[in-house]
Design an enzyme around this catalytic site. Structure first.
Site: not given
Length: 253
Positions: A127, A210
């Site tokens: 993440h 991301c």
């Protein structure tokens, strides 16, 4: 109102102002890019001056390889450390599981065998929590800014981390990779996961995370394999990066 009361109120107001300024300063420091001095000085993984005995090394190797998520049907592959960015995370084997991603980094193969450290294209994902610190957040050059990875409808690249070392470790020893660049890609670009890809004709590491604020895009960090040492021969500094009794795993601030 007496002079005594005025003085008391003034002191309370000064105290409130000091606390407010301290809180604002803390919030500002946490919003800075990963390599800002206010972030790296207190949080950078440190190479300890400690000399690790062979017994110490075997204990650390055992911790790195210990299977601690079998209840979640996950196999631990080892750990990843990027000292300059304060990154230290366990590696599991399912980047397509939300539960697994909440536990650390994960190998990101899709329809191919789990990659092997030091061979082929070792792919990892974790993440980006958009805070410059937890998980792989520190890999983004500037918080809350798509550029340089994506700007004006075009994908871009960055060399801000070039030359930095990424370490992977498993029960066998420590693998060293050197960052060669970062690129922005679409979330649908699976070409970066090609198990046969190389970096300058060497085995490589590909890290996927991301981009923020445009989370439909990805930051790809590429690194080439430059060496391996078993636990007996790894430098004390390299061993220390994986000493979880001293180093902080950065899943949470």
């Amino acid at each position: 109102m007496t002079n005594r009361m005025r003085k008391w109120i003034r002191r309370v107001l000064i105290l409130v102002l000091v606390v407010l300024l301290g809180w604002l300063g803390y919030r500002w420091s946490m919003s800075q890019p990963a390599l800002s001095p206010v972030k790296t000085v207190p949080k950078q993984l440190f190479g300890q001056a400690k000399i690790y005995s062979q017994t110490d090394r075997q204990k650390i190797a055992g911790t790195i390889a210990a299977q601690d998520q079998t209840a979640n049907s996950l196999t631990k592959q080892g750990f990843v450390a990027i000292p300059k960015l304060s990154i230290l995370l366990p590696i599991y084997d399912n980047a397509y599981s939300a539960k697994a991603l909440n536990l650390g980094a994960n190998t990101a193969q899709k329809g191919t065998p789990v990659p092997t450290m030091g061979q082929g294209n070792y792919t990892l994902a974790a993440h980006n929590w958009n805070n410059g610190y937890t998980a792989f957040s520190a890999l983004q050059q500037k918080l809350k800014q798509n550029a340089p990875y994506y700007a004006n409808g075009q994908f871009g690249s960055s060399d801000w981390l070039n030359g930095q070392t990424i370490y992977l470790a498993n029960g066998d020893g420590v693998f060293r990779y050197q960052i060669t660049g970062q690129d922005g890609v679409s979330q649908d670009d699976v070409s970066v996961l090609d198990p046969n890809a190389r970096d300058e004709d060497k085995a490589k590491l590909t890290i996927v995370t991301c981009l923020f604020p445009d989370t439909t895009k990805r930051i790809i960090t590429s690194a080439k394999f430059v060496g391996f040492d078993d636990w007996a021969d790894a430098s004390n500094a390299e061993v220390s990066y994986f000493d979880t009794k001293s180093q902080k795993i950065n899943l949470a601030p």
